[in-house]
Design a protein around this motif. Structure first.
Motif, PDB file in Angstrom:
ATOM      1  N   ARG A 114      20.024  -8.576  25.605  1.00  0.00           N
ATOM      2  CA  ARG A 114      18.778  -8.530  27.777  1.00  0.00           C
ATOM      3  C   ARG A 114      18.243  -8.637  27.265  1.00  0.00           C
ATOM      4  NH1 ARG A 114      24.250  -9.495  29.308  1.00  0.00           N
ATOM      5  NH2 ARG A 114      26.448  -8.397  28.713  1.00  0.00           N
ATOM      6  N   TYR A 117      16.934 -11.966  26.659  1.00  0.00           N
ATOM      7  CA  TYR A 117      17.034 -12.874  27.716  1.00  0.00           C
ATOM      8  C   TYR A 117      15.381 -12.529  28.663  1.00  0.00           C
ATOM      9  CZ  TYR A 117      21.334 -13.767  25.723  1.00  0.00           C
ATOM     10  OH  TYR A 117      22.760 -13.987  25.510  1.00  0.00           O
ATOM     11  N   PRO A 137      26.554 -13.766  26.806  1.00  0.00           N
ATOM     12  CA  PRO A 137      25.366 -14.105  28.901  1.00  0.00           C
ATOM     13  C   PRO A 137      25.790 -13.061  29.954  1.00  0.00           C
ATOM     14  CG  PRO A 137      26.272 -16.044  27.460  1.00  0.00           C
ATOM     15  CD  PRO A 137      26.720 -15.094  26.895  1.00  0.00           C
TER      16      PRO A 137
END
Length: 190
Positions: A114, A117, A137
């Motif tokens: 995370r 991302y 996701p």
């Protein structure tokens, strides 16, 4: 802190502009491209000890502990905002910059994914490649909670997102966190 698992690596602390001390273990060879490895929950950089020997011949390897994990700083936070993925991503950029890397690749697992991302969204120009492991996701994860059983299996994602100090106090209230970790590991493994 796992030094016997990482022969030849050096270790240091790098302080970020936000005053966070990030633990870093490195094996740098300037002829090899930089690769940053970031761990998941509830691990530290040590989770990569069996993979590192395969990476050493090909990369300058950088291992860190995310803020609040392992040997990195625990950051006081009234509402958990000190642990946003954006701030953790900024920590990563500052660590890699301090080590002399303007551009790098990153492999991230679980919670670290995370952070990857966020790092990729905020700083795509500094990344060669991003590899994420063992993560759904975020939008797909929340979209999949239409089923009660799916929500129960992933309780920890929402539990750990509760406002401070609720998760911390609940985890510490029984056996100083032991019951929480034993339950979590038992339900994640065979």
């Amino acid at each position: 802190m796992g030094s016997d698992l990482f022969p030849g690596f050096t270790q240091q602390y790098i302080n970020t502009s936000q005053g966070v001390s990030i633990f870093v273990r490195t094996l740098i060879d300037q002829t090899k491209p930089p690769l940053l490895l970031l761990h998941g929950f509830p691990q530290t950089h040590v989770e990569f000890h069996k993979i590192v020997p395969y990476l050493r011949p090909h990369f300058s390897v950088v291992l860190t502990d995310l803020r609040g994990y392992g040997a990195s700083s625990v950051v006081p936070s009234a509402n958990g905002s000190a642990y946003s993925k954006r701030l953790m991503a900024q920590d990563c950029v500052q660590v890699m910059t301090a080590l002399g890397f303007e551009k790098f690749s990153v492999v991230r697992h679980d919670r670290g994914a995370r952070v990857a991302y966020r790092l990729a969204f905020d700083n795509p120009e500094i990344l060669h490649k991003v590899v994420v492991i063992d993560i759904i996701p975020t939008s797909a994860m929340y979209g999949g909670f239409g089923d009660v059983n799916a929500g129960l299996r992933a309780y920890h994602w929402l539990f750990l997102a509760q406002p401070e100090p609720f998760p911390e106090r609940m985890i510490q209230s029984v056996g100083n966190g032991r019951l929480f970790l034993e339950h979590t590991f038992a339900t994640w493994t065979a």
